[in-house]
Each structure stands twice: as structure tokens, then as C-alpha cells.
Write a protein that holds these residues in place. Structure first.
Motif, mmCIF file in Angstrom:
data_model
loop_
_atom_site.group_PDB
_atom_site.id
_atom_site.type_symbol
_atom_site.label_atom_id
_atom_site.label_comp_id
_atom_site.label_asym_id
_atom_site.label_seq_id
_atom_site.Cartn_x
_atom_site.Cartn_y
_atom_site.Cartn_z
ATOM 1 N N PHE A 74 0.831 -1.203 0.000
ATOM 2 C CA PHE A 74 0.000 0.000 0.000
ATOM 3 C C PHE A 74 0.869 1.259 0.000
ATOM 4 N N TRP A 75 1.972 1.244 0.735
ATOM 5 C CA TRP A 75 2.867 2.400 0.736
ATOM 6 C C TRP A 75 3.505 2.582 -0.652
ATOM 7 N N PHE A 76 3.909 1.492 -1.271
ATOM 8 C CA PHE A 76 4.467 1.514 -2.617
ATOM 9 C C PHE A 76 3.462 2.127 -3.591
ATOM 10 N N PHE A 77 2.203 1.715 -3.485
ATOM 11 C CA PHE A 77 1.140 2.255 -4.341
ATOM 12 C C PHE A 77 0.874 3.727 -4.029
ATOM 13 N N PHE A 78 0.882 4.097 -2.758
ATOM 14 C CA PHE A 78 0.611 5.466 -2.354
ATOM 15 C C PHE A 78 1.662 6.424 -2.922
#
Length: 304
Positions: A74-78
Motif C-alpha cells: 500500500f505504501w508503494f502504491f501510495f
């Protein structure tokens, strides 16, 4: 008879693509879902239903690793949504300006990293950011910012963000080109009418162009989501299957790889690996359905 011939022609022309797609996509998907329902006992495959999922979410060792990988995903996507897509939109808006010279050269230069291999990108940036032989310290020293340098790929708090920004550098050309094409498809009559009303420059972009390209931005967002939750290559090429340091860059792709195939002292378990892959599929499917049924219906009114 005529309609029947047309239908047969459609079947004949679609058959090769359907067979290839089924062989490389549909069959492996269903086989993965099937493997997730089994385990191996005394070298024999035994049906266990949802026990693998209970282990994945209930066992502290497995669940901690899964939620760590999911949070990193999710952090990578954010980071991609916060950095890559806005930069891509801004670049597309600049490059679509009719008076900009050498626009084709700029588009090509920005898009070139997209066609590079993940292995090349990961290894090259690992060399660039190395505190021993990398050029990053010297480049920062040249502008008086050497004090800001740190071994970003070697620190737990910075490694994942650094890799996400490297991925942004590599793939920012994709949203740029898609938005660029969307901007060029806007009818000149609309822009001319807005210009008559005194809406020009940045005002025209925010009030006229941006609402008209919202469907394209939505497509880019869902492609970013799917691509980031299928990510694996860059992490593996730069940090290895252990996704160091201390699993701080571990994402679902690397977690599934270690579990399915095994790595170093960890033995491979195709059934638990399939359970992780099924979880990845469920997450991606949920995100796509949310986009299709909740978001796309709201932005459809902006389409021509």
C-alpha cells in the motif's frame, strides 16, 4: 445463414487469442486457486479446504509477514499515486503545449526508462546510491548538499520509499503518454469556445481540460494499482528475495516468491504460496471492482 457465417468467422478469429490467453492466464489462475485448498502430508496431496488461509491469517509468524508485506504494498502504491501520476499529468500538460519546441525529443527521453529491464534499473540505481562507489554522494557534494546523503537502500525507514521513487522514475512515462493522448483528443472547438470566454492558460487546464481527462486519469489510477500490487522485479533485482534490510521492502510479490519456491533455509511450499497468491488476486479484484462500479460510473458523464 449470413448471420451464422459472421458468427463462425468471429469464433475462428477469436479462437487463437482465447486459447493462448486461457493457457497462460486462466488455467494457471484456477490451478493456483485449487492448490491453495491442498497441503502435502507424507509426500501426498491432501485436501484441507481453507486451512491454509487460516494459517496465513491466524498463525502469528505467517500473519505478521503477510500484513507487513501488504502494508508495504500500500505504501508503494501510495507513493506512485502521490508522485508518479501528478508528475505524469504535469509533464503531459507541458508537452501538449503547441508552442513548445523539441516536444517529441522530451517525450522520448522521458519514456525511454520505461522500456529498460528491471534488472538493469535495479542494479544501476544500486550502484548510483552506493555510499562506497556510487556517484550520488559526489553529485550532492557538487551542489553543496552532501550532508543530506545517506545509504537510503540500506536503512529500513528509507529503503521502500527509495525503491518506490526509482519505480516512479522508470514508469512516469506511461501516465505522461496516456494523459498526453487524452489531451490531444479534446476537440479544438471546446478550447476555442473557452478562449472566447477568457479562459486560457492554467485556468483552461483546471476548468476545461482536467474534467475532460478524468476518465483517463481513472484508468491510469487502476493500472497503477494493479501494477503495484503485482510488483516484484524491482525489489528482487535490487534487494533480493529477502527484501532487506530486515524485510522492510518486502511486498506481497517477494513474500509469495519465497514461500512458493523457497529461498536459502526456507523450504518452498506451493500450497501456502498459492494461498498468498489467492490473497493478492482477491485484493486486486476488489480494487478493480471498486473502480468499475463506484468510481467509473461517477466520471462517465465527462466522456464525450
Amino acid at each position: 445463414m449470413g448471420n451464422r457465417r459472421i458468427k463462425w468467422h468471429i469464433v475462428v478469429f477469436l479462437a487463437p487469442a482465447v486459447l493462448v490467453y486461457s493457457a497462460v492466464m486462466v488455467f494457471p489462475l484456477f490451478n493456483t486457486l485449487r492448490l491453495a485448498l491442498y497441503t502435502e502430508v507424507d509426500q501426498a496431496r491432501v485436501f484441507v479446504g481453507l486451512d491454509n488461509f487460516r494459517t496465513l491469517f491466524g498463525d502469528p509468524i505467517w500473519s505478521d509477514a503477510f500484513w507487513n508485506a501488504l502494508g508495504n504494498n500500500f505504501w508503494f502504491f501510495f507513493i506512485h499515486m502521490l508522485v508518479q501520476n501528478p508528475i505524469g499529468i504535469a509533464l503531459a500538460a507541458i508537452l501538449s503545449h503547441p508552442r513548445l519546441r523539441f516536444a517529441a525529443f522530451y517525450r522520448s527521453a522521458i519514456f525511454i526508462p520505461t522500456i529498460l529491464s528491471f534488472v538493469i534499473v535495479g542494479f544501476a540505481w544500486k550502484l548510483i546510491l552506493s555510499p562506497i562507489w556510487g556517484i550520488a554522494p559526489d553529485m550532492l557534494a557538487a551542489v553543496g548538499l552532501k550532508s543530506l546523503f545517506a545509504p537510503w537502500l540500506g536503512k529500513e525507514e528509507y529503503a521502500l520509499t527509495t525503491l518506490a521513487l526509482i519505480s516512479v522514475w522508470q514508469f512516469v512515462g506511461i501516465p505522461m503518454m496516456l494523459i498526453y493522448a487524452a489531451l490531444l483528443s479534446i476537440p479544438e472547438e471546446i478550447l476555442e469556445a473557452a478562449e472566447v470566454e477568457g479562459i486560457t492558460g492554467m485556468s483552461a487546464f483546471w476548468k476545461i481540460k482536467l474534467p475532460l481527462i478524468l476518465p483517463s486519469i481513472g484508468i491510469i489510477s487502476i493500472l497503477t494499482f494493479v501494477g503495484n500490487f503485482n510488483a516484484f522485479d524491482l525489489i528482487y533485482a535490487s534487494q533480493g528475495a529477502l527484501a532487506g534490510p530486515d524485510f522492510s521492502t518486502d511486498i506481497l510479490g517477494t513474500f509469495m516468491y519465497r514461500t512458493f519456491f523457497g529461498f536459502q533455509l526456507q523450504l518452498g511450499d506451493p500450497h501456502m504460496g498459492s494461498a498468498i497468491a489467492t490473497g493478492m488476486f482477491a485484493i486486486i479484484l476488489t480494487g478493480v471492482c471498486i473502480y468499475l462500479f463506484l468510481i467509473q460510473t461517477r466520471i462517465r458523464r465527462y466522456q464525450f
